[in-house]
Design a protein around this motif. Structure first.
Motif, PDB file in Angstrom:
ATOM      1  N   ARG A 112       2.870   7.079   5.868  1.00 25.09           N
ATOM      2  CA  ARG A 112       3.740   5.816   5.115  1.00 25.09           C
ATOM      3  C   ARG A 112       5.036   6.039   4.552  1.00 25.09           C
ATOM      4  O   ARG A 112       5.103   5.840   3.134  1.00 25.09           O
ATOM      5  N   ASP A 113       5.811   7.159   4.933  1.00 26.26           N
ATOM      6  CA  ASP A 113       6.281   8.039   4.067  1.00 26.26           C
ATOM      7  C   ASP A 113       7.898   7.275   4.741  1.00 26.26           C
ATOM      8  O   ASP A 113       8.101   5.997   5.074  1.00 26.26           O
ATOM      9  N   GLU A 114       9.529   8.404   4.625  1.00 26.69           N
ATOM     10  CA  GLU A 114      10.408   8.080   4.917  1.00 26.69           C
ATOM     11  C   GLU A 114      10.662   7.809   6.575  1.00 26.69           C
ATOM     12  O   GLU A 114      11.030   7.225   7.640  1.00 26.69           O
ATOM     13  N   ASP A 116       3.945  -6.022   7.720  1.00 28.14           N
ATOM     14  CA  ASP A 116       4.912  -5.182   7.089  1.00 28.14           C
ATOM     15  C   ASP A 116       4.199  -4.225   6.862  1.00 28.14           C
ATOM     16  O   ASP A 116       3.175  -4.090   6.524  1.00 28.14           O
ATOM     17  N   PHE A 117       5.930  -3.747   6.252  1.00 28.05           N
ATOM     18  CA  PHE A 117       5.866  -2.175   6.046  1.00 28.05           C
ATOM     19  C   PHE A 117       5.036  -1.364   4.592  1.00 28.05           C
ATOM     20  O   PHE A 117       5.979  -2.212   3.252  1.00 28.05           O
ATOM     21  N   GLU A 118       4.374  -0.938   4.386  1.00 27.84           N
ATOM     22  CA  GLU A 118       3.613  -0.617   2.757  1.00 27.84           C
ATOM     23  C   GLU A 118       3.989   0.734   2.864  1.00 27.84           C
ATOM     24  O   GLU A 118       3.379   1.500   3.415  1.00 27.84           O
ATOM     25  N   PRO A 119       5.174   1.191   1.938  1.00 25.37           N
ATOM     26  CA  PRO A 119       5.719   2.402   1.441  1.00 25.37           C
ATOM     27  C   PRO A 119       4.525   2.995   0.942  1.00 25.37           C
ATOM     28  O   PRO A 119       3.588   2.402   0.295  1.00 25.37           O
ATOM     29  N   GLY A 120       3.994   4.593   1.687  1.00 32.86           N
ATOM     30  CA  GLY A 120       3.221   5.125   0.811  1.00 32.86           C
ATOM     31  C   GLY A 120       3.689   6.327  -0.167  1.00 32.86           C
ATOM     32  O   GLY A 120       4.700   6.434  -0.454  1.00 32.86           O
TER      33      GLY A 120
END
Length: 260
Positions: A159-161, A24-28
């Motif tokens: 992990r940005d937009e 899964d994507f983990e936002p930074g």
């Protein structure tokens, strides 16, 4: 092209052992936060350059003050007729100090500007390269999809937009690949059913031809039977006529016998 796409996607997912992204994507840190930090670094660099310039100007002003004070002392000593050799030597030292202060001011300001440029341009370069790389990856993947290739998955490490957009595109491609595999399986089942229907249709057509042949034979037999019946009727009629003639002949013979 669609068949090649389905086969390529199936092979890729079979090798990967999954239908979607591995994790899964983990936002930074977002791009907005990065830009705000960049603005803060820029402000700090501007403050550093301004402080260095002000501090250097103060040092240069002190050196000029010393030169001015020694020059005034020389003027006063000359007015009083005193020896100014020592003051002249002090003036030379003050002038050298002032020139050294000018050189230090230039170097300090240059170093401050260079450090500021490094601290300003490095984060900006990192942000620009990251955004450009993400856009290039996403554009390449979308171009491949436009040509029917679902195996070109964008690879974005941030992990940005941009990373979130690339992850969403990865999930979309995985979903499309799953749908294409389902469509491929349904198409194979439909082809198998169509082949079965073709076999049944061929059997029905053969049976229809055989039935038509049998009906034709029955029609021919019926015609033969009708012809035979007509011939038998004519024979019976002829036999009846013969019997009537024989009867008439017998009657005539009896009449002649009676007359004799």
């Amino acid at each position: 092209m669609l068949g090649r796409t389905r086969d390529a996607v199936s092979a890729q997912n079979a090798a990967a052992g999954t239908d979607g992204p591995a994790r899964d994507f983990e936002p930074g840190m977002s791009l907005v936060t990065k830009l705000l930090l960049y603005c803060l670094v820029t402000v700090l660099c501007a403050v550093m350059v301004a402080g260095t310039t002000i501090w250097s100007s103060f040092a240069f002003s002190d050196a000029l003050g010393d030169v001015s004070a020694v020059a005034n002392s020389i003027g006063e000593a000359a007015a009083r007729g005193e020896d100014t050799a020592a003051l002249t030597a002090q003036l030379a030292d003050a002038e050298q100090s002032a020139m050294a202060a000018v050189v230090r001011t230039r170097w300090n300001v240059a170093i401050a500007v260079l450090v500021a440029c490094v601290f300003i341009m490095t984060p900006m370069g990192i942000i620009i390269v990251g955004v450009r790389r993400g856009i290039s990856e996403i554009n390449a993947s979308l171009t491949a999809v436009a040509h029917g290739d679902l195996t070109r998955v964008p690879t974005v490490a941030s992990r940005d937009e941009m990373g979130q957009m690339a992850h969403s595109l990865q999930e979309t491609l995985a979903s499309l690949a799953h749908t294409m595999r389902q469509v491929s399986g349904s198409a194979r089942r439909v082809n198998a059913a169509a082949a079965g229907l073709g076999t049944i249709s061929a059997d029905v057509s053969a049976a229809a031809h055989e039935t038509a042949a049998q009906l034709q034979k029955a029609d021919e037999a019926s015609d033969i039977a009708a012809t035979s019946g007509a011939n038998a009727a004519r024979a019976v009629e002829e036999m009846e006529q013969s019997m009537r003639r024989i009867s008439q002949a017998s009657t005539a013979s009896s009449d002649v016998t009676d007359a004799a």
